[in-house]
Scaffold this motif. Sequence first.
Motif, PDB file in Angstrom:
ATOM      1  N   LEU A   1      89.654  43.398  -8.868  1.00 48.03           N
ATOM      2  CA  LEU A   1      88.616  43.487  -7.785  1.00 48.03           C
ATOM      3  C   LEU A   1      89.400  43.544  -6.120  1.00 48.03           C
ATOM      4  O   LEU A   1      90.286  42.711  -6.357  1.00 48.03           O
ATOM      5  N   LEU A   2      88.988  44.308  -5.415  1.00 46.18           N
ATOM      6  CA  LEU A   2      89.647  44.524  -4.133  1.00 46.18           C
ATOM      7  C   LEU A   2      89.345  43.072  -3.282  1.00 46.18           C
ATOM      8  O   LEU A   2      88.058  42.957  -3.342  1.00 46.18           O
ATOM      9  N   PRO A   3      90.263  42.317  -2.651  1.00 48.20           N
ATOM     10  CA  PRO A   3      89.999  41.712  -1.945  1.00 48.20           C
ATOM     11  C   PRO A   3      89.599  41.859  -0.580  1.00 48.20           C
ATOM     12  O   PRO A   3      89.817  43.304  -0.304  1.00 48.20           O
ATOM     13  N   ARG A   4      89.295  40.959   0.327  1.00 46.94           N
ATOM     14  CA  ARG A   4      89.166  41.399   1.820  1.00 46.94           C
ATOM     15  C   ARG A   4      90.550  41.762   2.215  1.00 46.94           C
ATOM     16  O   ARG A   4      91.190  41.509   1.866  1.00 46.94           O
ATOM     17  N   ASN A   5      90.414  42.955   3.226  1.00 45.17           N
ATOM     18  CA  ASN A   5      91.326  43.479   3.839  1.00 45.17           C
ATOM     19  C   ASN A   5      92.595  43.812   2.778  1.00 45.17           C
ATOM     20  O   ASN A   5      93.914  43.619   3.011  1.00 45.17           O
ATOM     21  N   ALA A   6      92.039  44.699   1.533  1.00 47.02           N
ATOM     22  CA  ALA A   6      93.074  45.052   0.683  1.00 47.02           C
ATOM     23  C   ALA A   6      94.020  46.063   1.226  1.00 47.02           C
ATOM     24  O   ALA A   6      93.658  46.907   2.020  1.00 47.02           O
ATOM     25  N   ASN A   7      95.198  45.782   0.598  1.00 45.54           N
ATOM     26  CA  ASN A   7      96.403  46.682   0.942  1.00 45.54           C
ATOM     27  C   ASN A   7      96.040  47.998   0.099  1.00 45.54           C
ATOM     28  O   ASN A   7      96.261  48.057  -1.040  1.00 45.54           O
ATOM     29  N   PRO A   8      96.059  49.181   0.928  1.00 39.86           N
ATOM     30  CA  PRO A   8      95.965  50.472   0.126  1.00 39.86           C
ATOM     31  C   PRO A   8      97.235  50.959  -0.515  1.00 39.86           C
ATOM     32  O   PRO A   8      97.073  51.447  -1.436  1.00 39.86           O
ATOM     33  N   VAL A   9      98.476  50.337  -0.331  1.00 40.58           N
ATOM     34  CA  VAL A   9      99.419  50.481  -1.159  1.00 40.58           C
ATOM     35  C   VAL A   9      99.381  50.081  -2.665  1.00 40.58           C
ATOM     36  O   VAL A   9      99.829  50.487  -3.219  1.00 40.58           O
ATOM     37  N   LEU A  10      98.699  48.940  -2.663  1.00 40.93           N
ATOM     38  CA  LEU A  10      98.356  48.349  -3.930  1.00 40.93           C
ATOM     39  C   LEU A  10      97.066  48.898  -4.490  1.00 40.93           C
ATOM     40  O   LEU A  10      97.124  49.262  -5.720  1.00 40.93           O
ATOM     41  N   TYR A  11      96.041  49.113  -3.731  1.00 40.20           N
ATOM     42  CA  TYR A  11      94.792  49.380  -4.205  1.00 40.20           C
ATOM     43  C   TYR A  11      94.329  50.856  -4.451  1.00 40.20           C
ATOM     44  O   TYR A  11      93.185  51.317  -4.915  1.00 40.20           O
TER      45      TYR A  11
END
Length: 333
Positions: free
Chosen positions: A101-111
Amino acid sequence: MERYFNRIWYQTPDPPLFLVLLSLVYRLVTKIRKLAYQRNLLHTSGVAVPVLVVGNLSVGGTGKTPLIIWLVAFLRKHGYHPGVISRGYGGQLSKTSTPALLPRNANPVLYGDEAVLIASRTTCPVVIGKSRLSAARHLLLVSNCDIILSDDGLQHLALQRDIEILVIDGMRQFGNQHCLPAGPLREPLSRINTIDLLVCNGNHFPGAFRMDLVGQTLTNLLDQQQQPVSFLRDKPLHVVTGIGNPQRFFQSLKLQGLDFDTRTFPDHHNYTAANLQFDDDSPILMTEKDAVKCYHLANRKIWMLPVEAQFDSTFSDALKHLLEEKHGRLKTT
């Protein structure tokens, strides 16, 4: 390599024979796989809520992400609590088998850039994962969503779906109409006949609803200042992209009177400071999908142009009818 295949797929009606032979093998494999699902050798499973799949037949960008964002708003307007599942292409976690699940302020490098863009624009729960079925099950565990949008899941047959929406690139359409690798198609063109709703991005196509992507307001990456697109007219301008079909973005800018040079990178490119360095202080413009990966590089020169999907009322009416037909009712606010 990308330029080589784009030239063959979209500019050459007769691809090389060795690619055609490989395409026949690809089609055979996809047909066997589909038959395996039809005869229950491979299993399709559903989940407890309706699933709407948004996908395409051709590789590369067609405009699925803006459509997903539009669909989230449409479904909320009619009383649903939508969630989104995605592969998370370009993100490091897309290579793992565990849904996330994407957290708030998810890092696009990860997600992945598209998943982060959808999450930030809609604030709805977004789960990424290799398996769309596992992602859908995880989404139901961690949220209260009552309808699921599957981003780019048309060929993921393990997940049972209620409605399929196919997005067509109005500029390139289906190229030479060959399957991979001789052409850009993931499945034979006859697959169109089984789709519930066809959407054509920026053009007309028989039997499809036209979708236009409209972007009229620039946003500065550093301070979120907003300006009309005309703010960049009659100025030297650098346009930087890392998307599936940059030509469509370039064409839209030219239609709004902008003059610019271009610097292109592969789809889902992760930017470095060097990628945004030029020998002058001219402004830099990019898509919102690119921008989600560049906030750590932000300065006053960098602008993005968000776009919104627009339809006439016939598409909304058709979607309402499908939801009523499939589920016997349509929620209302």
